[in-house]
Write an enzyme that holds these catalytic residues in place. Sequence first.
Site, PDB file in Angstrom:
ATOM      1  CG  HIS A 183     126.524  66.732 109.531  1.00 55.61           C
ATOM      2  ND1 HIS A 183     127.772  66.493 110.049  1.00 55.61           N
ATOM      3  CD2 HIS A 183     126.550  67.082 108.004  1.00 55.61           C
ATOM      4  CE1 HIS A 183     128.519  65.989 109.568  1.00 55.61           C
ATOM      5  NE2 HIS A 183     127.998  66.308 107.736  1.00 55.61           N
ATOM      6  NE  ARG A 499     126.813  59.737  96.444  1.00 51.64           N
ATOM      7  CZ  ARG A 499     126.837  58.167  96.292  1.00 51.64           C
ATOM      8  NH1 ARG A 499     126.178  57.808  94.932  1.00 51.64           N
ATOM      9  NH2 ARG A 499     127.212  57.851  97.174  1.00 51.64           N
ATOM     10  NE  ARG A 503     122.701  61.884  95.996  1.00 48.55           N
ATOM     11  CZ  ARG A 503     123.052  62.588  97.044  1.00 48.55           C
ATOM     12  NH1 ARG A 503     123.478  63.747  96.893  1.00 48.55           N
ATOM     13  NH2 ARG A 503     123.953  61.651  96.969  1.00 48.55           N
TER      14      ARG A 503
END
Length: 650
Positions: A183, A499, A503
């Site tokens: 994060h 994802r 990507r």
Amino acid sequence: MPNTLSKPNGTTSAASSNGDDKGKKQVELQPSFTPTLLERLGITSFHLLNKLIPWYKLPGFIGAFNLAFLRIELRQYNLHDAYATSQAQGSSITDPLPNERYLGARHSDGKFNDLKQPKMGCTGMRFGRNFPREVCGKPSEAELMTPNPRMISERFMARKEGKFIPATTLNLLAAAWIQFQTHDWFFHEQDPNEKLNVPLSEDDKWLDQHMQLYATKPDEALDPSDIKCPGYKNLNTHWWDGSQIYGSSESVTQTLRNRHPDGKLSLDSRGREQFLPRDQVGNVLTGFTDKWWVGMEILHTLFALEHNAVCDALRKEYPDWSGDQIFDKARLVNCALMAKIHTVEWTPAILAHPALQIGMAANWWGIVGEKLTKIAGRLSKTSEIISGIPGSGAEQDGTPYSLTEEFVSVYRMHSLMPETIAFFSATDGHHVTTIPVVDTTFTKSQTPFDDGLSFADVFYSFGINYPGAITNNNYPDFLRNLRTPDGQVRDLGTVDILRDRERGVPRYCEFRRMLRLSVPKTFEELTGGNKVLAKELAEAYNNDISLVDALVGSHSEPVIPGFGFSETAFRIFILMASRRLKSDRFIAGEWNEEMYTKVGFKWVQDSGMKDVLGRHFPELRETLKGSKNVFAPWEMKAGSKEYKGVETNV
């Protein structure tokens, strides 16, 4: 073994397609810098040795040197800029330093770490690549959905019959820690105006006939190459700078400390405990709040407390300093301490191999070791092998620093999460309650405290609970049907597969080929002889091994003894873990008492996770006294040993 063809001009070549290399187009891997003669000799020598003995079967010290030279080769061939020109990184003319304060302090949006390239690594800069952009192109719609990502999630992510596979060499704190760190590192922007529609089979139990997910928002095209391989911005800073606590903009940082002119972060008292502040609807106020749960609650709070403790120490030593001066140095200290803990404690816990134990300690202290470094300082001014990366001099290895899409990919570790957490008393160990993890998410993250538990109790419980193993069929059910505050319902198994494809992260075989690793030609070779799994993979991927997703392949390959994840993922890890340190002016560069203060520098060098926990929760000191690694299972108290609950992971 490496799968490369050495070129006289220093390049290497690798096939750009999966499966048999014969007749396939070759992609030239251009080196981003030229290693020294000694480094080239080391790389060549270990290549020859590894044809007979892989690095992980060598004696620990030799294996650590093997990894050191492997890292140099990875830096040479596996760092690629996402921008067509270096102008994107800014200059002292286009982005002048606004205040000399930031010569000795981190700027919250990540600017001015490199004063010649002030935008490098800052908020809004693109993720880089570990592979040439020509093999990371935007997929077609058919490629994006083939094979169906939801089907892959159902077959290889879902826990079979709800069976939890524990990682018994780690504790749940290790699982929370890596989410706490990621994060800080990365966050893609989603595009609410463009949705990906995942088709579902007739017997799928999902809520509707299709699954909709927001697409990742691409950066604007600045060059024709951006059409074939779009760039994606990082909404966080790329640096190891504690942005999950401090925020990725100066305005956010200011709001988090606006009640404390003495440089501290705001905390609210509740009885004897301090908590992160909340807004009126219960949302936590901290630097990064996405995918919030009790694991983030305790670690964000812990390092907010640690920041404030450093502020107290600095105020005592420098009573005339302003609040900004205290804050700036406390943030430097706190960030460096988190980087150190991750390097010398978390990593050796999840990669419990003798070469890694030596190598990760050497990343920080060098081969001369901690004791001698503390006594004599750096014995080599520039050698990271001899005296460690901190203080060795910041270096970009020919490519502007950024985190990479492949780095994001290998940190997809949702299988670490259990379904439930058993909570115990930190004083006598008795069982208090067992709570589903989903009931501790988002605004419900304080549920354990509402049940009367203290922070010490929760940390103790995380210390004795197991996380899940990073392998196939180990995603918890709640993450495969997760309702988020933005109104989405997500299957994170499907999301993870989608994802990577969206990507441009290469599929498993190509991923390994670009790392110069051997590429399996059959599914049984991929699984190390596991015929049942090989058959399942062949069925799911239509007998085309080139289609196996990087994540599924990594979960399916045999694991090196002591490793918590695959060697394929490890290659990206060993490259990027050290790059985060080596690129940073405040760690590899100005690593000294002048930058950190004498008090702050000693604080980092003398502290570890055990010290941080004991400093703020003295009740844990006795339990941790015999712990060699805080991220390995803690010794249980008598009351915990007596607990026989079937729901717990203890």
